[in-house]
Design a protein around this motif. Structure first.
Motif, PDB file in Angstrom:
ATOM      1  N   GLY A  74      16.117 -43.455 -25.555  1.00 30.99           N
ATOM      2  CA  GLY A  74      17.017 -44.594 -25.365  1.00 30.99           C
ATOM      3  C   GLY A  74      16.950 -45.149 -23.961  1.00 30.99           C
ATOM      4  O   GLY A  74      17.968 -45.430 -23.336  1.00 30.99           O
ATOM      5  N   TYR A  75      15.721 -45.338 -23.491  1.00 35.15           N
ATOM      6  CA  TYR A  75      15.512 -45.786 -22.109  1.00 35.15           C
ATOM      7  C   TYR A  75      16.222 -47.118 -21.850  1.00 35.15           C
ATOM      8  O   TYR A  75      16.145 -48.051 -22.648  1.00 35.15           O
ATOM      9  CB  TYR A  75      14.018 -45.932 -21.826  1.00 35.15           C
ATOM     10  CG  TYR A  75      13.699 -46.267 -20.394  1.00 35.15           C
ATOM     11  CD1 TYR A  75      13.577 -45.263 -19.452  1.00 35.15           C
ATOM     12  CD2 TYR A  75      13.549 -47.586 -19.989  1.00 35.15           C
ATOM     13  CE1 TYR A  75      13.297 -45.561 -18.115  1.00 35.15           C
ATOM     14  CE2 TYR A  75      13.264 -47.904 -18.672  1.00 35.15           C
ATOM     15  CZ  TYR A  75      13.147 -46.891 -17.743  1.00 35.15           C
ATOM     16  OH  TYR A  75      12.878 -47.194 -16.436  1.00 35.15           O
ATOM     17  N   GLY A  76      16.922 -47.201 -20.706  1.00 36.16           N
ATOM     18  CA  GLY A  76      17.556 -48.444 -20.292  1.00 36.16           C
ATOM     19  C   GLY A  76      18.970 -48.639 -20.786  1.00 36.16           C
ATOM     20  O   GLY A  76      19.641 -49.606 -20.396  1.00 36.16           O
ATOM     21  N   ARG A  77      19.485 -47.740 -21.610  1.00 36.57           N
ATOM     22  CA  ARG A  77      20.850 -47.896 -22.115  1.00 36.57           C
ATOM     23  C   ARG A  77      21.855 -47.457 -21.053  1.00 36.57           C
ATOM     24  O   ARG A  77      21.511 -46.754 -20.092  1.00 36.57           O
ATOM     25  CB  ARG A  77      21.042 -47.082 -23.397  1.00 36.57           C
ATOM     26  CG  ARG A  77      20.862 -45.584 -23.224  1.00 36.57           C
ATOM     27  CD  ARG A  77      20.966 -44.883 -24.570  1.00 36.57           C
ATOM     28  NE  ARG A  77      20.656 -43.456 -24.452  1.00 36.57           N
ATOM     29  CZ  ARG A  77      21.374 -42.494 -25.012  1.00 36.57           C
ATOM     30  NH1 ARG A  77      22.444 -42.804 -25.709  1.00 36.57           N
ATOM     31  NH2 ARG A  77      21.025 -41.226 -24.877  1.00 36.57           N
ATOM     32  N   VAL A  94      21.899 -48.154 -27.182  1.00 40.08           N
ATOM     33  CA  VAL A  94      20.811 -47.303 -27.683  1.00 40.08           C
ATOM     34  C   VAL A  94      19.449 -47.602 -27.052  1.00 40.08           C
ATOM     35  O   VAL A  94      18.475 -46.907 -27.344  1.00 40.08           O
ATOM     36  CB  VAL A  94      20.699 -47.405 -29.226  1.00 40.08           C
ATOM     37  CG1 VAL A  94      21.963 -46.902 -29.887  1.00 40.08           C
ATOM     38  CG2 VAL A  94      20.382 -48.839 -29.660  1.00 40.08           C
ATOM     39  N   GLY A  95      19.369 -48.624 -26.200  1.00 37.79           N
ATOM     40  CA  GLY A  95      18.084 -49.000 -25.617  1.00 37.79           C
ATOM     41  C   GLY A  95      17.390 -50.064 -26.440  1.00 37.79           C
ATOM     42  O   GLY A  95      17.659 -50.234 -27.633  1.00 37.79           O
ATOM     43  N   ASP A  96      16.463 -50.784 -25.818  1.00 37.67           N
ATOM     44  CA  ASP A  96      15.831 -51.920 -26.496  1.00 37.67           C
ATOM     45  C   ASP A  96      14.863 -51.494 -27.593  1.00 37.67           C
ATOM     46  O   ASP A  96      14.741 -52.175 -28.623  1.00 37.67           O
ATOM     47  CB  ASP A  96      15.130 -52.840 -25.493  1.00 37.67           C
ATOM     48  CG  ASP A  96      14.204 -52.111 -24.538  1.00 37.67           C
ATOM     49  OD1 ASP A  96      13.864 -50.943 -24.803  1.00 37.67           O
ATOM     50  OD2 ASP A  96      13.810 -52.715 -23.522  1.00 37.67           O
ATOM     51  N   GLU A  97      14.164 -50.360 -27.425  1.00 38.94           N
ATOM     52  CA  GLU A  97      13.178 -49.966 -28.428  1.00 38.94           C
ATOM     53  C   GLU A  97      13.846 -49.523 -29.722  1.00 38.94           C
ATOM     54  O   GLU A  97      13.393 -49.860 -30.820  1.00 38.94           O
ATOM     55  CB  GLU A  97      12.275 -48.874 -27.864  1.00 38.94           C
ATOM     56  CG  GLU A  97      11.343 -49.405 -26.777  1.00 38.94           C
ATOM     57  CD  GLU A  97      10.580 -48.309 -26.058  1.00 38.94           C
ATOM     58  OE1 GLU A  97      11.047 -47.148 -26.080  1.00 38.94           O
ATOM     59  OE2 GLU A  97       9.531 -48.605 -25.457  1.00 38.94           O
ATOM     60  N   ALA A  98      14.928 -48.749 -29.611  1.00 36.92           N
ATOM     61  CA  ALA A  98      15.663 -48.344 -30.808  1.00 36.92           C
ATOM     62  C   ALA A  98      16.269 -49.560 -31.492  1.00 36.92           C
ATOM     63  O   ALA A  98      16.267 -49.661 -32.732  1.00 36.92           O
ATOM     64  CB  ALA A  98      16.754 -47.333 -30.448  1.00 36.92           C
ATOM     65  N   MET A  99      16.772 -50.490 -30.699  1.00 38.74           N
ATOM     66  CA  MET A  99      17.381 -51.689 -31.281  1.00 38.74           C
ATOM     67  C   MET A  99      16.334 -52.570 -31.955  1.00 38.74           C
ATOM     68  O   MET A  99      16.589 -53.178 -33.003  1.00 38.74           O
ATOM     69  CB  MET A  99      18.109 -52.470 -30.188  1.00 38.74           C
ATOM     70  CG  MET A  99      19.229 -53.355 -30.706  1.00 38.74           C
ATOM     71  SD  MET A  99      20.534 -52.377 -31.478  1.00 38.74           S
ATOM     72  CE  MET A  99      20.795 -53.320 -32.997  1.00 38.74           C
ATOM     73  N   GLN A 100      15.149 -52.630 -31.351  1.00 41.11           N
ATOM     74  CA  GLN A 100      14.056 -53.387 -31.961  1.00 41.11           C
ATOM     75  C   GLN A 100      13.709 -52.817 -33.331  1.00 41.11           C
ATOM     76  O   GLN A 100      13.526 -53.568 -34.299  1.00 41.11           O
ATOM     77  CB  GLN A 100      12.825 -53.339 -31.059  1.00 41.11           C
ATOM     78  CG  GLN A 100      11.583 -53.984 -31.661  1.00 41.11           C
ATOM     79  CD  GLN A 100      10.336 -53.713 -30.830  1.00 41.11           C
ATOM     80  OE1 GLN A 100      10.417 -53.325 -29.674  1.00 41.11           O
ATOM     81  NE2 GLN A 100       9.181 -53.919 -31.427  1.00 41.11           N
ATOM     82  N   LEU A 101      13.621 -51.504 -33.435  1.00 35.00           N
ATOM     83  CA  LEU A 101      13.340 -50.868 -34.725  1.00 35.00           C
ATOM     84  C   LEU A 101      14.410 -51.199 -35.742  1.00 35.00           C
ATOM     85  O   LEU A 101      14.111 -51.519 -36.899  1.00 35.00           O
ATOM     86  CB  LEU A 101      13.247 -49.348 -34.551  1.00 35.00           C
ATOM     87  CG  LEU A 101      11.940 -48.770 -34.030  1.00 35.00           C
ATOM     88  CD1 LEU A 101      12.102 -47.279 -33.759  1.00 35.00           C
ATOM     89  CD2 LEU A 101      10.798 -48.996 -35.007  1.00 35.00           C
ATOM     90  N   VAL A 303      15.765 -58.615 -28.362  1.00 35.50           N
ATOM     91  CA  VAL A 303      17.047 -57.954 -28.636  1.00 35.50           C
ATOM     92  C   VAL A 303      17.980 -58.044 -27.432  1.00 35.50           C
ATOM     93  O   VAL A 303      19.196 -57.897 -27.578  1.00 35.50           O
ATOM     94  CB  VAL A 303      16.853 -56.482 -29.066  1.00 35.50           C
ATOM     95  CG1 VAL A 303      15.989 -56.392 -30.300  1.00 35.50           C
ATOM     96  CG2 VAL A 303      16.260 -55.637 -27.935  1.00 35.50           C
ATOM     97  N   ARG A 304      17.428 -58.297 -26.232  1.00 34.38           N
ATOM     98  CA  ARG A 304      18.261 -58.472 -25.044  1.00 34.38           C
ATOM     99  C   ARG A 304      18.574 -59.947 -24.794  1.00 34.38           C
ATOM    100  O   ARG A 304      19.718 -60.314 -24.524  1.00 34.38           O
ATOM    101  CB  ARG A 304      17.553 -57.874 -23.826  1.00 34.38           C
ATOM    102  CG  ARG A 304      17.604 -56.359 -23.788  1.00 34.38           C
ATOM    103  CD  ARG A 304      16.689 -55.784 -22.727  1.00 34.38           C
ATOM    104  NE  ARG A 304      15.290 -55.824 -23.150  1.00 34.38           N
ATOM    105  CZ  ARG A 304      14.262 -55.794 -22.328  1.00 34.38           C
ATOM    106  NH1 ARG A 304      14.462 -55.762 -21.038  1.00 34.38           N
ATOM    107  NH2 ARG A 304      13.040 -55.794 -22.793  1.00 34.38           N
ATOM    108  N   LEU A 305      17.547 -60.796 -24.891  1.00 26.46           N
ATOM    109  CA  LEU A 305      17.740 -62.211 -24.568  1.00 26.46           C
ATOM    110  C   LEU A 305      18.677 -62.913 -25.541  1.00 26.46           C
ATOM    111  O   LEU A 305      19.418 -63.820 -25.155  1.00 26.46           O
ATOM    112  CB  LEU A 305      16.386 -62.920 -24.535  1.00 26.46           C
ATOM    113  CG  LEU A 305      15.474 -62.558 -23.360  1.00 26.46           C
ATOM    114  CD1 LEU A 305      14.101 -63.191 -23.544  1.00 26.46           C
ATOM    115  CD2 LEU A 305      16.087 -62.986 -22.033  1.00 26.46           C
TER     116      LEU A 305
END
Length: 341
Positions: A74-77, A94-101, A303-305
């Motif tokens: 969960g890098y960056g959360r 949860v971080g951007d990668e988990a959210m992307q999934l 997911v961030r923008l």
């Protein structure tokens, strides 16, 4: 990037990481093994090597056959501890990668985060009754012992041409590749000759238990916004502001160049946490473009923008997938591992 003036410091780094790996190899440091099949996707270098698309591919493929989970740190959360991604989650939790999934696959498989891999793996396997767990970016997290390791290495910057930090970009020595069951050369050009493949295999020098595969990036035929999509061949009608917060945006820039030459690129660091000042800069650059314009970004950055009100209706993302050479053989190796374990 090679920084030869820092080579003396790499010798010290090599000593520290070498001792650590030896401690795990000898069993002096504890490495937890699980009864449930665990597949680790990792690399030896810092920066992007195609881990996220491979995790996505594995989870999507395995979920057709088994109850599957993905665990990342969960890098960056801004939160800590164990979290399972759901409809109430966002990238800050949860971080951007988990959210992307989750944005792409919803509840097709379980997506969890935990900076402590061993307790996180125990909890998600038990709570979700998983048949198989995919570990994201865990090659150097040796406190957990996966049953199967997939090592990713970038075609344009393979580990066998790199050097240890800080002179190079390797997190550990090239000898770490021996722990891999599969070595995946990622981000290959579309036209890859057998001669080139054999060159890479000769440099990798796999042992008799290891397999080498090659993969490339496949871009969707459409870019997607909040409520609509746009065919990629329509991009030439627009002035494009490209926003990236990934380690290596070069493949995206090369692909976009096939469709449009009117591109302004704003590059941010990997996993960049966009601030209000960043958004003001993006908006200012967007207003400078012509009458027909759009903002384009990666699926991970989207997911961030999209959380910023002004951008939500004008930003599009371009999904990618991994295309594996000899896909059927690769899939069978993965299925055989899970079935036998």
């Amino acid at each position: 990037m090679k920084r030869w003036y820092l080579y003396p410091f790499s010798l010290g780094y090599h000593l520290v990481t070498g001792i650590r790996n030896t401690m795990y190899d000898l069993g002096i440091f504890k490495s937890t093994k699980f009864k449930t099949p665990i597949i680790c996707v990792g690399n030896l270098s810092v920066g992007g090597s195609g881990k996220s698309p491979m995790v996505m591919y594995l989870a999507q493929f395995l979920s057709k056959h088994y109850r599957t989970g993905v665990l990342s740190r969960g890098y960056g959360r801004v939160t800590k501890g164990y979290e399972v991604t759901n409809y109430d989650s966002n990238y800050k939790m949860v971080g951007d990668e988990a959210m992307q999934l989750f944005e792409r696959f919803k509840n097709r498989f379980v997506i969890a985060v935990s900076e402590e891999r061993v307790p996180g793996a125990k909890k998600v396997i038990a709570d979700m009754d998983l048949d198989v767990l995919v570990l994201d970016d865990a090659m150097q997290h040796r406190a957990i012992k996966p049953g199967f390791n997939i090592l990713m290495t970038d075609f344009n910057d393979p580990y066998f041409k790199d050097h240890l930090l800080p002179a190079g970009d390797l997190r550990e020595s090239r000898a770490g590749a021996r722990r891999a069951d599969i070595i995946m050369v990622s981000k290959c050009p579309d036209e890859l000759t057998e001669e080139t493949k054999q060159y890479y295999i000769s440099r990798i020098r796999p042992d008799r238990t290891q397999k080498v595969f090659f993969s490339s990036i496949g871009y969707d035929e459409n870019v997607y916004g909040k409520e609509k999509m746009l065919p990629d061949n329509n991009l030439n009608y627009y002035d494009i502001l490209l926003i990236t917060g990934i380690a290596n945006p070069k493949p995206l820039l090369q692909h976009l160049a096939k469709f449009s030459q009117r591109v302004k690129h704003l590059k941010f660091r990997d996993h960049h946490n966009f601030t209000d000042d960043d958004i003001k800069k993006i908006v200012a650059e967007y207003k400078k473009l012509g009458e027909y314009k759009l903002i384009l970004t990666t699926e991970k950055d989207y997911v961030r923008l999209k959380t910023f009100d002004y951008l939500r209706d004008i930003v599009y993302y371009w999904p990618i997938n991994v295309i594996i050479d000899k896909k059927e053989e690769f899939n069978q190796i993965i299925l055989d591992y899970v079935r036998k374990n």
